[in-house]
Design a protein around this motif. Sequence first.
Motif, PDB file in Angstrom:
ATOM      1  N   ALA A 139       0.842  -1.201   0.000  1.00 35.17           N
ATOM      2  CA  ALA A 139       0.000   0.000   0.000  1.00 35.17           C
ATOM      3  C   ALA A 139       0.876   1.249   0.000  1.00 35.17           C
ATOM      4  N   PRO A 140       0.566   2.235  -0.836  1.00 33.22           N
ATOM      5  CA  PRO A 140       1.354   3.478  -0.858  1.00 33.22           C
ATOM      6  C   PRO A 140       1.428   4.156   0.507  1.00 33.22           C
ATOM      7  N   SER A 141       0.399   3.987   1.329  1.00 30.49           N
ATOM      8  CA  SER A 141       0.391   4.638   2.645  1.00 30.49           C
ATOM      9  C   SER A 141       1.537   4.166   3.531  1.00 30.49           C
ATOM     10  N   LYS A 142       2.074   2.978   3.260  1.00 28.28           N
ATOM     11  CA  LYS A 142       3.226   2.492   4.038  1.00 28.28           C
ATOM     12  C   LYS A 142       4.375   3.490   3.971  1.00 28.28           C
ATOM     13  N   TYR A 143       4.533   4.142   2.831  1.00 27.69           N
ATOM     14  CA  TYR A 143       5.663   5.026   2.627  1.00 27.69           C
ATOM     15  C   TYR A 143       5.483   6.379   3.311  1.00 27.69           C
ATOM     16  N   LEU A 144       4.256   6.688   3.704  1.00 27.64           N
ATOM     17  CA  LEU A 144       4.050   7.871   4.551  1.00 27.64           C
ATOM     18  C   LEU A 144       4.686   7.621   5.917  1.00 27.64           C
ATOM     19  N   LEU A 145       4.542   6.403   6.414  1.00 29.19           N
ATOM     20  CA  LEU A 145       5.158   6.044   7.696  1.00 29.19           C
ATOM     21  C   LEU A 145       6.681   6.012   7.582  1.00 29.19           C
ATOM     22  N   VAL A 146       7.184   5.498   6.473  1.00 29.95           N
ATOM     23  CA  VAL A 146       8.633   5.469   6.244  1.00 29.95           C
ATOM     24  C   VAL A 146       9.182   6.896   6.239  1.00 29.95           C
ATOM     25  N   ALA A 147       8.473   7.801   5.568  1.00 31.69           N
ATOM     26  CA  ALA A 147       8.917   9.198   5.483  1.00 31.69           C
ATOM     27  C   ALA A 147       8.907   9.867   6.853  1.00 31.69           C
ATOM     28  N   ARG A 148       7.859   9.642   7.615  1.00 27.74           N
ATOM     29  CA  ARG A 148       7.790  10.226   8.963  1.00 27.74           C
ATOM     30  C   ARG A 148       8.920   9.680   9.834  1.00 27.74           C
ATOM     31  N   ARG A 149       9.193   8.390   9.708  1.00 30.02           N
ATOM     32  CA  ARG A 149      10.281   7.783  10.481  1.00 30.02           C
ATOM     33  C   ARG A 149      11.623   8.410  10.106  1.00 30.02           C
ATOM     34  N   ALA A 150      11.819   8.719   8.826  1.00 30.82           N
ATOM     35  CA  ALA A 150      13.062   9.352   8.382  1.00 30.82           C
ATOM     36  C   ALA A 150      13.231  10.731   9.023  1.00 30.82           C
ATOM     37  N   VAL A 151      12.138  11.472   9.159  1.00 30.39           N
ATOM     38  CA  VAL A 151      12.195  12.777   9.836  1.00 30.39           C
ATOM     39  C   VAL A 151      12.543  12.581  11.304  1.00 30.39           C
ATOM     40  N   GLU A 152      11.878  11.628  11.946  1.00 35.68           N
ATOM     41  CA  GLU A 152      12.138  11.373  13.367  1.00 35.68           C
ATOM     42  C   GLU A 152      13.581  10.942  13.588  1.00 35.68           C
ATOM     43  N   GLU A 153      14.108  10.095  12.716  1.00 34.92           N
ATOM     44  CA  GLU A 153      15.484   9.638  12.856  1.00 34.92           C
ATOM     45  C   GLU A 153      16.464  10.789  12.664  1.00 34.92           C
ATOM     46  N   ALA A 154      16.171  11.692  11.740  1.00 34.17           N
ATOM     47  CA  ALA A 154      17.052  12.837  11.505  1.00 34.17           C
ATOM     48  C   ALA A 154      17.057  13.786  12.701  1.00 34.17           C
ATOM     49  N   ALA A 155      15.936  13.839  13.410  1.00 34.71           N
ATOM     50  CA  ALA A 155      15.832  14.737  14.564  1.00 34.71           C
ATOM     51  C   ALA A 155      16.397  14.116  15.835  1.00 34.71           C
ATOM     52  N   ALA A 156      16.580  12.797  15.834  1.00 38.24           N
ATOM     53  CA  ALA A 156      17.066  12.110  17.029  1.00 38.24           C
ATOM     54  C   ALA A 156      18.518  12.492  17.295  1.00 38.24           C
ATOM     55  N   ILE A 157      18.802  12.711  18.535  1.00 41.76           N
ATOM     56  CA  ILE A 157      20.168  13.019  18.946  1.00 41.76           C
ATOM     57  C   ILE A 157      20.742  11.762  19.575  1.00 41.76           C
ATOM     58  N   ALA A 158      21.757  11.227  18.940  1.00 41.85           N
ATOM     59  CA  ALA A 158      22.396  10.016  19.460  1.00 41.85           C
ATOM     60  C   ALA A 158      23.371  10.417  20.559  1.00 41.85           C
ATOM     61  N   ILE A 159      23.156   9.879  21.751  1.00 44.36           N
ATOM     62  CA  ILE A 159      24.021  10.262  22.865  1.00 44.36           C
ATOM     63  C   ILE A 159      24.913   9.121  23.328  1.00 44.36           C
ATOM     64  N   ASP A 160      24.693   7.929  22.803  1.00 47.06           N
ATOM     65  CA  ASP A 160      25.452   6.765  23.259  1.00 47.06           C
ATOM     66  C   ASP A 160      26.958   6.948  23.139  1.00 47.06           C
ATOM     67  N   HIS A 161      27.396   7.549  22.044  1.00 47.07           N
ATOM     68  CA  HIS A 161      28.824   7.627  21.767  1.00 47.07           C
ATOM     69  C   HIS A 161      29.489   8.885  22.339  1.00 47.07           C
ATOM     70  N   LEU A 162      28.715   9.781  22.960  1.00 52.58           N
ATOM     71  CA  LEU A 162      29.293  11.014  23.501  1.00 52.58           C
ATOM     72  C   LEU A 162      30.028  10.727  24.807  1.00 52.58           C
ATOM     73  N   PRO A 163      31.148  11.434  25.040  1.00 47.16           N
ATOM     74  CA  PRO A 163      31.863  11.230  26.306  1.00 47.16           C
ATOM     75  C   PRO A 163      31.037  11.737  27.478  1.00 47.16           C
ATOM     76  N   LEU A 164      31.235  11.130  28.614  1.00 47.08           N
ATOM     77  CA  LEU A 164      30.474  11.461  29.819  1.00 47.08           C
ATOM     78  C   LEU A 164      30.618  12.937  30.189  1.00 47.08           C
ATOM     79  N   GLU A 165      31.757  13.542  29.892  1.00 46.64           N
ATOM     80  CA  GLU A 165      31.990  14.951  30.242  1.00 46.64           C
ATOM     81  C   GLU A 165      31.060  15.897  29.482  1.00 46.64           C
ATOM     82  N   THR A 166      30.402  15.399  28.447  1.00 46.93           N
ATOM     83  CA  THR A 166      29.476  16.216  27.668  1.00 46.93           C
ATOM     84  C   THR A 166      28.272  16.639  28.522  1.00 46.93           C
TER      85      THR A 166
END
Length: 170
Positions: A139-166
Amino acid sequence: LIAAAFTEARRVVAEDGVLTIVFGHGEPEVWHRLLGAITGAGLVLTGSWPAKTEKGGKVGFSNIVTTLTMACRPAPTGRSAGRANLVEADVRKEVRDRIPMWEAVGLAPTDQLMASAGPAMEVVGRYSEVLDNVGNPVAPSKYLLVARRAVEEAAAIAIDHLPLETFAPR
């Protein structure tokens, strides 16, 4: 009624014509219905532009401040079928490529979620249908969810790899 309106618009638009739709809504389900009506009418999205067009913020009224202008054309004949995994990758890339532009014009993350419907449907519209790895239609609507997920992933701040002093000591 909107499906009937799009069907009538498709009937009267020239083969090389453009139907322009301006729309905004925060609910994904409304976008599913709208874009389903567009494709069901035999139209494909060929371009989309988000713009801040509304004031928003009034008590008791919709808080949407961004609308999406969509250029739709009659679906060309002879389009090939797309493969689901490749279409998904293309949708993610299209959305990721547009995020810097959306950020540059001050589009809020919630408005970027809405705007992501445009590139998703532009990609899907390149194909007569999208098939999964065993040949079943997706269904084409599946790709609306894929697109929204791409926005959410781009906005996510990955903190796992940052040093503790951050981070603050607390």
